[in-house]
Every structure is written in C-alpha cells, then in structure tokens.
Write an enzyme that holds these catalytic residues in place. Structure first.
Site, PDB file in Angstrom:
ATOM      1  CD  GLU A 416      -2.800  -0.842   2.599  1.00 37.87           C
ATOM      2  OE1 GLU A 416      -2.381  -0.150   3.545  1.00 37.87           O
ATOM      3  OE2 GLU A 416      -3.864  -1.467   2.652  1.00 37.87           O
TER       4      GLU A 416
HETATM    5  C1  BGC Z   1      -5.626   0.443   5.107  1.00 35.54           C
HETATM    6  C2  BGC Z   1      -6.493   0.733   3.907  1.00 35.54           C
HETATM    7  C3  BGC Z   1      -6.912   2.179   3.889  1.00 35.54           C
HETATM    8  C4  BGC Z   1      -5.698   3.074   4.024  1.00 35.54           C
HETATM    9  C5  BGC Z   1      -6.033   4.533   4.037  1.00 35.54           C
HETATM   10  C6  BGC Z   1      -4.501   1.437   5.221  1.00 35.54           C
HETATM   11  O1  BGC Z   1      -3.796   1.229   6.375  1.00 35.54           O
HETATM   12  O2  BGC Z   1      -5.109  -0.845   5.010  1.00 35.54           O
HETATM   13  O3  BGC Z   1      -7.589  -0.121   3.905  1.00 35.54           O
HETATM   14  O4  BGC Z   1      -7.602   2.465   2.712  1.00 35.54           O
HETATM   15  O5  BGC Z   1      -4.997   2.753   5.213  1.00 35.54           O
HETATM   16  O6  BGC Z   1      -6.804   4.913   5.138  1.00 35.54           O
END
Ligand code: BGC
Length: 587
Positions: A416
C-alpha cells in the site's frame, strides 16, 4: 485512518518549523532529500494496484454472505462520517469485468485484493456452513485476472471479521480465533491455491489492534485501553504463524506459493539528530508500530523496548504482570521465521521527540502513553487529503532501509502506498497525486539501489472507495468513482496516465520524458473532467426530474394496480352476462 485523532491534536500543538538540512547521517541517507534519481527498476519488478473486500465489493447481504463487524459497525449511527456504509460501495461484486479492464488499461502486473471471510463462511466457523456462491465470486475474479495475465495477490484478512465471532468470542480478544482463522485460510488454500501464489494473512494488524480495540474508531469499536490492543495483536500474531505453518506443511510442496503478511508503518524521524533521547524516542515509535509485529515474526519475540517500557509501566501501575502478553519458548520458535515475504504499507512520516508520560497507580494506561513520545509534523509538508497523511517521500526510503537492517534483508512487496484528496466535487486532474507517486516511487528506487530487496509495488488504491470511519469523504483512487450514481461509474484521474507510463518504462528514464508524461496527463484529464462534470449535471437533472415526476409515477402505479384489474373483472362479468343472455334466447 492510520492514526487516532488524539494523536493529531498532540502533534498539531507541537508543530515545529525544523531545520532539515542538519538531518543527514548514515550512508544510505547521504543523497540530498530533494534530488531526483533517474533510472529503472530491476527486470521483473511487479507493478500493481490494490483494494479490499469491504471497501469496494458492496453486496453486503447478497448471495448468502454473512455479516461482518464492519456491516454492523457502519450501520450504527455516529460511527462513520455522514453515516456512510459499505453496503453498495463501488459495487465491485457486480463489476469484475469492468474493473479488470481498468487494470488492463494500466498494464498492471498484479492486483491485490482481499477475501471477505463472512462471504465464504457466513458465521466464520467452517463447520457451520460454506457459502459456495462466495467461492464462485472469487473464482471468477481470479480467473479473469489470470486470463488478463494479472497476478492475483490475496489478503485473507482486511478487517472484515464475521460478526458471529465477535459476538460469541469477543473477536481478537479471544484465542479461539486462531483456529477459526486457520480453517478459513485453509479453505482458501484448498479452493484457490492452485491459481493464487501470493498470500497475505493480515493487512495492517496495527490498525485492527489499536483502532479496533484501543480507541474504538474502527469496528468492533471497543475501548480497552492499555490492554485490548496488545491482546488482539498477540492473537493475530499467533494466527498468522499458524496459517503460515498450515501452508508450509500442507500446501507448499504442491502449490509452490508464498505466504507473508502486510504490515503498515509510518516512519519516525528524530526531531533533533544530536539528541540521544530523541533518537531513542524515534526508534521506539517505529518499534511500537512496525516492530510490534515484524520482530516476533522475524526474531520470535516482541521488541525489547516494548517489553521494557510496557513492563516497567505495568509495575508502576501496581499490576502483577505486564500488560504486554508473553510468548512461551515454544511459541517463540514456532512464530520465528513465518514469513516468505514482507508486505509493507506506507503512507507518511512523523518527527518524534521524547516526552515522559506519568505512569503512577492512578494514571490511565494506553498504547499511546506507553511509548513516552510526542509526534510532530513540519508545516511545510504537503497535506492534500486525509488529515494524518503528509507527503514525506524520504521517510519511505528510510523505512525500507530500516526493514533491511532489522530483519535480515527480507523480500519486500510494497502493498500500500498512495494519497487521498478531500474533494467531494469533481476533480480528475490530481497533480498532487502524480507528485506523491513520482516522489515516493523514486525513494523506493533509491532504496533498491541501497540494497533493499523490494520486488513489487502496489498503488493504493485502484478505485475511490469506502475509507472506514471517514466513509466516502476521502478518495485514494487512481480512478474516480461517482458514488451518487447507482451504477458507480469509474473515471480515470490524471494519475492513471502517469502511473501507466511509470509501469511501461519500468521507472523514470530521464527528466524530459517524465516531465512530458506529467504534462500530457494533465492535458487529457481536463477534457475527461468536462465529460464527468457534464455527466454529473445530467444525473442531477435526472434526479430532479424524477422528483417532479413522482406524483405522476404513483398515479401510473394506481392505474396498473387498481384500474386494470377492475376493468378486467368487469369485462369478464359483462361477457358472462351477455353469454347467458345469448344462451337463453337460443333456448
Ligand atoms: C488500510 C487501507 C486504507 C488506508 C487509508 C490502510 O492502512 O489498510 O484499507 O484504505 O490505510 O486509510
């Protein structure tokens, strides 16, 4: 969200204007923060985008799905911005084809998504019932991805615990979840493992523990301060290890996949590099965040500094044992090394300074006060969207190097990374997102040059979606989703054009070209912007018309419901009378 509001108010009070230039230190940070590195990624580097089940699927009660704690939490008033829910969200459940074609458009190498546990096992308990319709949905998604040559990267737990397990056992406070989770994971390996080769047990367990069981901002909304988060984390770590062993002993030989975990971590930089106390406080910040989970998984036990601080404070509070649970010797060796690759979710950075919190008998305990530190931000850092999300690209490189040094240079997938915007109006020209991606991806490239073993990158996220307690008010997507329209149409933001170029060039060839990509992306988006604006006007107008026409519609309903049957009955009666009359005359 990554950080609770209370932490923000603290850091806003402490906002400092800092002298950055003195912060240069060890080898890998020698490069000037602001210098851009032109170059490409190693061959075979995997580019992707991500999503999660509850945030995008919708279809919360379709085809036999059970309730998750997020269904229940979001349906309670006052928990989510505007009382938004994930009931329909992006309607991803019904739009697999459309979304896979967006991924093809981006030329993604992989797509990261999560499996909803209650969609497969409605009560969470495998022996109760398996929902074959749920299996079919993920079968379809996986097959479509593979047909399009996109590698599925699957998270087993992205926060949507079956509600029954919450009610029956108290969720992750209870050790019995380890076995239930293991059975669910085992089912996924059995059904999907012939096609899925990249598995992640948990996504960002820090959030689950802290926001679910300490601050209560996330489902299940519990506020068990000073203990709840540590207990939840303890069971999550055990559950992770168990699932890794299940794969290792039962599936690995046949399926030849990898099992990891996706951990989130902000970077913590000492406010004053010449102050040993600040250096230690910054180290503590990272150890209490990423290290809390990564250290047991790589080294078998919690970071020493967590054991020391929580242990000491627990004694001062008059407790007989530490609020941080302990692993037995057996457990330590069982947990150690249960990671084929490490997933890293990273969004932002904080400056950290030492700050003692009183910890006498009467003082209240919490994860936050246990750390004895204060978080600060530089007011010059760009802050385009979520309140907690400042753009600090150099922190990413430092975090990646930290992982390399602390955990023996593991294989890393960035799971992410991305930025939101807080605009509810139409805005497809997301120049600041292009800037964010460009700089963060570049710092990742520098980290690779430093020797960090990063194998792939996942932009967060493919679509705008439900952002947990922030509802739909924060948009992380490369694609804009019009949530007011029932069909939830998707529109590319400018960042789609930019990311696409990064992928096709596997990096940043040279300054001229990269500047060109950016210029072109902004050019195209202004025309799509106009299209979208027109479409939105049209749908607003349609909504108004519908309202005006409402009385007419109900009148029409009356016609079909009452008038038509009445006329029919009358005519049947009349024809009967007429028939009888005819028959009489014959006689
Ligand atoms: C989460 C996501 C979320 C993002 C932004 C991350 O830690 O895993 O699901 O969209 O944070 O808030």
């Amino acid at each position: 969200t990554m950080l609770p509001r209370c932490a923000f108010s603290v850091c806003h009070v402490f906002v400092l204007v800092l002298c950055l230039s003195s912060a240069e230190d060890i080898d890998w940070t020698k490069n000037d923060h602001s210098s851009f590195y032109y170059g490409t990624f190693p061959a075979g580097f995997s580019w992707g985008a991500g999503s999660s089940a509850y945030q995008t699927e919708g279809a919360w009660d379709k085809d036999g799905k059970g309730l998750s704690i997020w269904d229940v939490f979001s349906h309670k008033k006052g928990k989510i911005q505007q009382n938004d829910t994930g009931d329909s969200s992006c309607e991803g459940y019904h739009k697999v084809k459309d979304d896979v074609s967006l991924m093809k458009e981006l030329k993604l190498n992989h797509y990261r998504f999560s499996i909803s546990w209650p969609r497969l096992i409605p009560t969470g308990i495998k022996s109760d019932h398996i929902n074959e319709k749920g299996i079919q949905y993920y079968d379809g998604l996986i097959d479509q991805l593979l047909e399009s040559k996109i590698t599925p990267v699957v998270t087993l737990y992205h926060w949507d615990l079956p509600q029954v397990l919450q009610e029956k056992y108290g969720g992750w406070q209870n050790i019995s979840l380890v076995n239930h989770f293991n059975e669910f994971a085992n089912l996924c390996f059995e059904r999907f493992g012939n096609r899925v080769k990249y598995w992640m047990t948990f996504n960002n367990p820090w959030s689950v523990a802290v926001e679910g069981y300490e601050t209560g901002e996330h489902a299940p909304g519990l506020r068990l301060r000073g203990t709840g988060a540590y207990r939840a984390a303890h069971h999550i770590i055990k559950a992770h290890a168990k699932v890794w062993h299940t794969y290792d002993t039962q599936w690995r030989a046949k399926q030849k996949g990898l099992v990891g975990i996706s951990l989130s971590g902000d970077w913590g930089e000492p406010v004053d590099m010449s102050n040993q106390k600040d250096i230690e406080a910054a180290e503590r910040y990272v150890q209490f965040y990423l290290g809390w989970f990564a250290t047991p998984i790589f080294h078998g036990d919690y970071p020493q500094v967590m054991k020391d601080f929580i242990g000491r404070k627990s004694v001062q509070q008059g407790l007989g044992t530490s609020r941080l649970p302990t692993f037995s010797t057996q457990e330590k060796s069982y947990i150690k090394g249960t990671c084929d690759f490490l997933g890293i979710g990273h969004f932002t950075t904080r400056y950290i300074t030492q700050k003692n919190n009183p910890s006498g008998r009467s003082s209240s305990s919490s994860y936050f006060t246990d750390r004895d530190l204060a978080e600060l931000v530089d007011p010059r850092w760009p802050d385009p969207g979520s309140e907690w999300l400042y753009s600090v690209p150099w922190g990413f490189r430092r975090l990646l190097n930290f992982v390399k040094i602390q955990y023996g240079n593991p294989m890393i997938y960035v799971t992410e990374n991305g930025v939101s915007e807080k605009m509810l109006c139409t805005e497809l020209c997301d120049d600041w997102r292009i800037q964010y991606y460009k700089d963060y991806i570049n710092e990742m490239l520098k980290a690779i040059k430093d020797g960090v073993n990063v194998k792939g990158y996942t932009a967060w996220s493919l679509l705008d979606k439900f952002e947990w307690d922030e509802g739909y008010s924060e948009r992380f997507g490369l694609y804009y989703v019009d949530f007011r329209n029932k069909n939830k149409p998707r529109y590319p933001k400018a960042s789609v054009q930019f990311y696409k170029r990064v992928i096709s060039s596997n990096g940043f060839p040279n300054q001229r070209e990269v500047e060109n990509w950016r210029r072109k992306a902004i050019e195209t988006c202004s025309s799509s912007n106009q299209l979208l604006a027109a479409e939105e006007q049209r749908s607003t107008a349609a909504n108004i018309l519908r309202l005006i026409h409402d009385p007419l519609t109900s009148h029409m309903e009356m016609v079909t419901e009452i008038v038509v049957p009445t006329v029919c009955t009358l005519s049947i009666l009349l024809s009967a009378v007429f028939l009888m009359f005819l028959l009489r005359r014959r006689n």
